[in-house]
Motif scaffolding. Structure first.
Motif, PDB file in Angstrom:
ATOM      1  N   SER A  65      38.241  44.518  30.824  1.00 43.18           N
ATOM      2  CA  SER A  65      38.721  43.959  29.553  1.00 43.18           C
ATOM      3  C   SER A  65      38.766  42.439  29.505  1.00 43.18           C
ATOM      4  O   SER A  65      38.854  41.864  28.420  1.00 43.18           O
ATOM      5  N   SER A  66      38.766  41.755  30.640  1.00 42.71           N
ATOM      6  CA  SER A  66      38.780  40.291  30.690  1.00 42.71           C
ATOM      7  C   SER A  66      38.382  39.871  32.108  1.00 42.71           C
ATOM      8  O   SER A  66      38.341  40.699  33.011  1.00 42.71           O
ATOM      9  N   PRO A  67      38.123  38.585  32.329  1.00 38.33           N
ATOM     10  CA  PRO A  67      37.719  38.155  33.666  1.00 38.33           C
ATOM     11  C   PRO A  67      38.732  38.459  34.774  1.00 38.33           C
ATOM     12  O   PRO A  67      38.357  38.663  35.909  1.00 38.33           O
ATOM     13  N   SER A  68      40.030  38.477  34.438  1.00 36.60           N
ATOM     14  CA  SER A  68      41.054  38.744  35.450  1.00 36.60           C
ATOM     15  C   SER A  68      42.212  39.525  34.845  1.00 36.60           C
ATOM     16  O   SER A  68      42.472  39.452  33.642  1.00 36.60           O
ATOM     17  N   LEU A  69      42.918  40.233  35.699  1.00 33.76           N
ATOM     18  CA  LEU A  69      44.084  41.013  35.308  1.00 33.76           C
ATOM     19  C   LEU A  69      45.249  40.626  36.201  1.00 33.76           C
ATOM     20  O   LEU A  69      45.124  40.659  37.434  1.00 33.76           O
ATOM     21  N   ILE A  70      46.360  40.236  35.589  1.00 40.77           N
ATOM     22  CA  ILE A  70      47.592  39.970  36.327  1.00 40.77           C
ATOM     23  C   ILE A  70      48.527  41.137  36.055  1.00 40.77           C
ATOM     24  O   ILE A  70      48.809  41.468  34.898  1.00 40.77           O
ATOM     25  N   VAL A  71      48.984  41.774  37.118  1.00 43.14           N
ATOM     26  CA  VAL A  71      49.907  42.904  37.009  1.00 43.14           C
ATOM     27  C   VAL A  71      51.264  42.441  37.531  1.00 43.14           C
ATOM     28  O   VAL A  71      51.356  41.894  38.635  1.00 43.14           O
ATOM     29  N   LEU A  72      52.300  42.646  36.728  1.00 42.65           N
ATOM     30  CA  LEU A  72      53.662  42.325  37.135  1.00 42.65           C
ATOM     31  C   LEU A  72      54.443  43.616  37.309  1.00 42.65           C
ATOM     32  O   LEU A  72      54.329  44.534  36.488  1.00 42.65           O
ATOM     33  N   ARG A  73      55.224  43.682  38.394  1.00 41.78           N
ATOM     34  CA  ARG A  73      56.063  44.850  38.651  1.00 41.78           C
ATOM     35  C   ARG A  73      57.522  44.404  38.769  1.00 41.78           C
ATOM     36  O   ARG A  73      57.799  43.262  39.142  1.00 41.78           O
ATOM     37  N   ASN A  74      58.418  45.326  38.482  1.00 41.31           N
ATOM     38  CA  ASN A  74      59.840  45.108  38.693  1.00 41.31           C
ATOM     39  C   ASN A  74      60.421  46.371  39.308  1.00 41.31           C
ATOM     40  O   ASN A  74      60.234  47.460  38.753  1.00 41.31           O
ATOM     41  N   ASP A  75      61.069  46.232  40.443  1.00 43.01           N
ATOM     42  CA  ASP A  75      61.614  47.385  41.165  1.00 43.01           C
ATOM     43  C   ASP A  75      60.569  48.473  41.397  1.00 43.01           C
ATOM     44  O   ASP A  75      60.850  49.659  41.259  1.00 43.01           O
ATOM     45  N   GLY A  76      59.336  48.067  41.700  1.00 37.59           N
ATOM     46  CA  GLY A  76      58.280  49.010  42.028  1.00 37.59           C
ATOM     47  C   GLY A  76      57.555  49.624  40.845  1.00 37.59           C
ATOM     48  O   GLY A  76      56.610  50.385  41.026  1.00 37.59           O
ATOM     49  N   GLU A  77      57.948  49.275  39.628  1.00 35.77           N
ATOM     50  CA  GLU A  77      57.313  49.815  38.423  1.00 35.77           C
ATOM     51  C   GLU A  77      56.511  48.729  37.714  1.00 35.77           C
ATOM     52  O   GLU A  77      56.982  47.591  37.573  1.00 35.77           O
ATOM     53  N   VAL A  78      55.320  49.069  37.234  1.00 34.78           N
ATOM     54  CA  VAL A  78      54.511  48.124  36.463  1.00 34.78           C
ATOM     55  C   VAL A  78      55.216  47.844  35.140  1.00 34.78           C
ATOM     56  O   VAL A  78      55.558  48.766  34.400  1.00 34.78           O
ATOM     57  N   VAL A  79      55.465  46.541  34.865  1.00 35.75           N
ATOM     58  CA  VAL A  79      56.153  46.157  33.623  1.00 35.75           C
ATOM     59  C   VAL A  79      55.277  45.320  32.703  1.00 35.75           C
ATOM     60  O   VAL A  79      55.612  45.145  31.533  1.00 35.75           O
ATOM     61  N   SER A  80      54.156  44.798  33.218  1.00 36.85           N
ATOM     62  CA  SER A  80      53.294  43.976  32.366  1.00 36.85           C
ATOM     63  C   SER A  80      51.879  43.961  32.925  1.00 36.85           C
ATOM     64  O   SER A  80      51.670  43.840  34.140  1.00 36.85           O
ATOM     65  N   LEU A  81      50.911  44.078  32.023  1.00 40.03           N
ATOM     66  CA  LEU A  81      49.488  43.963  32.331  1.00 40.03           C
ATOM     67  C   LEU A  81      48.957  42.831  31.464  1.00 40.03           C
ATOM     68  O   LEU A  81      48.919  42.949  30.241  1.00 40.03           O
ATOM     69  N   ILE A  82      48.562  41.730  32.089  1.00 38.89           N
ATOM     70  CA  ILE A  82      48.125  40.551  31.340  1.00 38.89           C
ATOM     71  C   ILE A  82      46.655  40.291  31.617  1.00 38.89           C
ATOM     72  O   ILE A  82      46.269  40.021  32.762  1.00 38.89           O
ATOM     73  N   GLY A  83      45.845  40.383  30.576  1.00 41.48           N
ATOM     74  CA  GLY A  83      44.436  40.039  30.689  1.00 41.48           C
ATOM     75  C   GLY A  83      44.286  38.533  30.578  1.00 41.48           C
ATOM     76  O   GLY A  83      44.699  37.939  29.590  1.00 41.48           O
ATOM     77  N   ALA A  84      43.752  37.905  31.607  1.00 42.83           N
ATOM     78  CA  ALA A  84      43.536  36.454  31.612  1.00 42.83           C
ATOM     79  C   ALA A  84      42.109  36.183  31.183  1.00 42.83           C
ATOM     80  O   ALA A  84      41.169  36.628  31.834  1.00 42.83           O
ATOM     81  N   THR A  85      41.962  35.466  30.079  1.00 47.50           N
ATOM     82  CA  THR A  85      40.626  35.202  29.554  1.00 47.50           C
ATOM     83  C   THR A  85      39.979  33.973  30.180  1.00 47.50           C
ATOM     84  O   THR A  85      38.762  33.816  30.114  1.00 47.50           O
ATOM     85  N   ALA A  86      40.786  33.110  30.796  1.00 50.10           N
ATOM     86  CA  ALA A  86      40.239  31.938  31.476  1.00 50.10           C
ATOM     87  C   ALA A  86      39.546  32.405  32.759  1.00 50.10           C
ATOM     88  O   ALA A  86      40.162  33.041  33.603  1.00 50.10           O
ATOM     89  N   ASP A  87      38.279  32.088  32.894  1.00 53.31           N
ATOM     90  CA  ASP A  87      37.492  32.550  34.040  1.00 53.31           C
ATOM     91  C   ASP A  87      37.451  31.471  35.122  1.00 53.31           C
ATOM     92  O   ASP A  87      36.407  30.903  35.419  1.00 53.31           O
ATOM     93  N   VAL A  88      38.623  31.177  35.711  1.00 52.67           N
ATOM     94  CA  VAL A  88      38.725  30.090  36.682  1.00 52.67           C
ATOM     95  C   VAL A  88      39.390  30.512  37.988  1.00 52.67           C
ATOM     96  O   VAL A  88      39.671  29.671  38.842  1.00 52.67           O
ATOM     97  N   PHE A  89      39.649  31.808  38.168  1.00 53.65           N
ATOM     98  CA  PHE A  89      40.344  32.253  39.375  1.00 53.65           C
ATOM     99  C   PHE A  89      39.424  32.316  40.579  1.00 53.65           C
ATOM    100  O   PHE A  89      38.249  32.635  40.477  1.00 53.65           O
ATOM    101  N   ASP A  90      40.020  32.035  41.730  1.00 51.32           N
ATOM    102  CA  ASP A  90      39.355  32.124  43.012  1.00 51.32           C
ATOM    103  C   ASP A  90      40.402  32.631  44.002  1.00 51.32           C
ATOM    104  O   ASP A  90      41.562  32.786  43.660  1.00 51.32           O
ATOM    105  N   GLY A  91      40.022  32.864  45.206  1.00 50.95           N
ATOM    106  CA  GLY A  91      40.998  33.253  46.211  1.00 50.95           C
ATOM    107  C   GLY A  91      41.121  34.750  46.364  1.00 50.95           C
ATOM    108  O   GLY A  91      40.223  35.504  46.000  1.00 50.95           O
ATOM    109  N   GLU A  92      42.269  35.167  46.911  1.00 48.67           N
ATOM    110  CA  GLU A  92      42.475  36.572  47.221  1.00 48.67           C
ATOM    111  C   GLU A  92      42.878  37.369  45.983  1.00 48.67           C
ATOM    112  O   GLU A  92      43.784  36.990  45.260  1.00 48.67           O
ATOM    113  N   TYR A  93      42.208  38.474  45.805  1.00 47.50           N
ATOM    114  CA  TYR A  93      42.558  39.422  44.754  1.00 47.50           C
ATOM    115  C   TYR A  93      43.188  40.641  45.419  1.00 47.50           C
ATOM    116  O   TYR A  93      42.956  40.912  46.592  1.00 47.50           O
ATOM    117  N   GLY A  94      43.978  41.367  44.658  1.00 51.15           N
ATOM    118  CA  GLY A  94      44.536  42.604  45.174  1.00 51.15           C
ATOM    119  C   GLY A  94      45.594  42.415  46.238  1.00 51.15           C
ATOM    120  O   GLY A  94      45.737  43.237  47.127  1.00 51.15           O
TER     121      GLY A  94
END
Length: 120
Positions: A65-94
């Motif tokens: 859906s977009s170049p990157s996905l940021i997943v936020l969790r709280n107490d072990g549960e997924v609370v937010s899925l953010i599609g990042a449209t800026a295609d500038v990420f590098d480094g470790e994924y996952g």
């Protein structure tokens, strides 16, 4: 399950890091309670995403859906899925990071951004 969103504040912060070389705590740009964050690249297998973070509600075999996905969790549960449209990420994924996660400049290449622990 949270819906996939495209948060302008998050994308603006990502571009600020890329353009200005500043570091921005993720907690400064999201408005949901969270204690863990992870970044995934476009094309990541949904099964691999869910193996790390748990059920996301994402459909299909791969995240596309977009170049990157940021997943936020709280107490072990997924609370937010953010599609990042800026295609500038590098480094470790996952990699699951704690509540000190920051958007930081990639030290080796101007204009690139990493999601990393807050010690940068």
């Amino acid at each position: 399950m949270p819906d996939l969103t495209f948060d302008a504040a998050v994308n603006d912060a990502i571009m600020q890091v890329a353009q200005e070389g500043t570091t921005v705590p993720v907690s400064d740009v999201v408005d949901v309670a969270w204690d863990e964050a992870a970044l995934f690249a476009e094309g990541a297998q949904v099964s691999a995403i869910e193996e790390l973070v748990g059920e996301t509600g994402l459909k299909g075999e791969r995240y596309v859906s977009s170049p990157s996905l940021i997943v936020l969790r709280n107490d072990g549960e997924v609370v937010s899925l953010i599609g990042a449209t800026a295609d500038v990420f590098d480094g470790e994924y996952g990699v699951l990071l704690g509540s000190d996660a920051v958007l930081a400049p990639e030290q080796r290449d101007v204009g690139l951004v990493v999601l990393t622990a807050g010690s940068r």
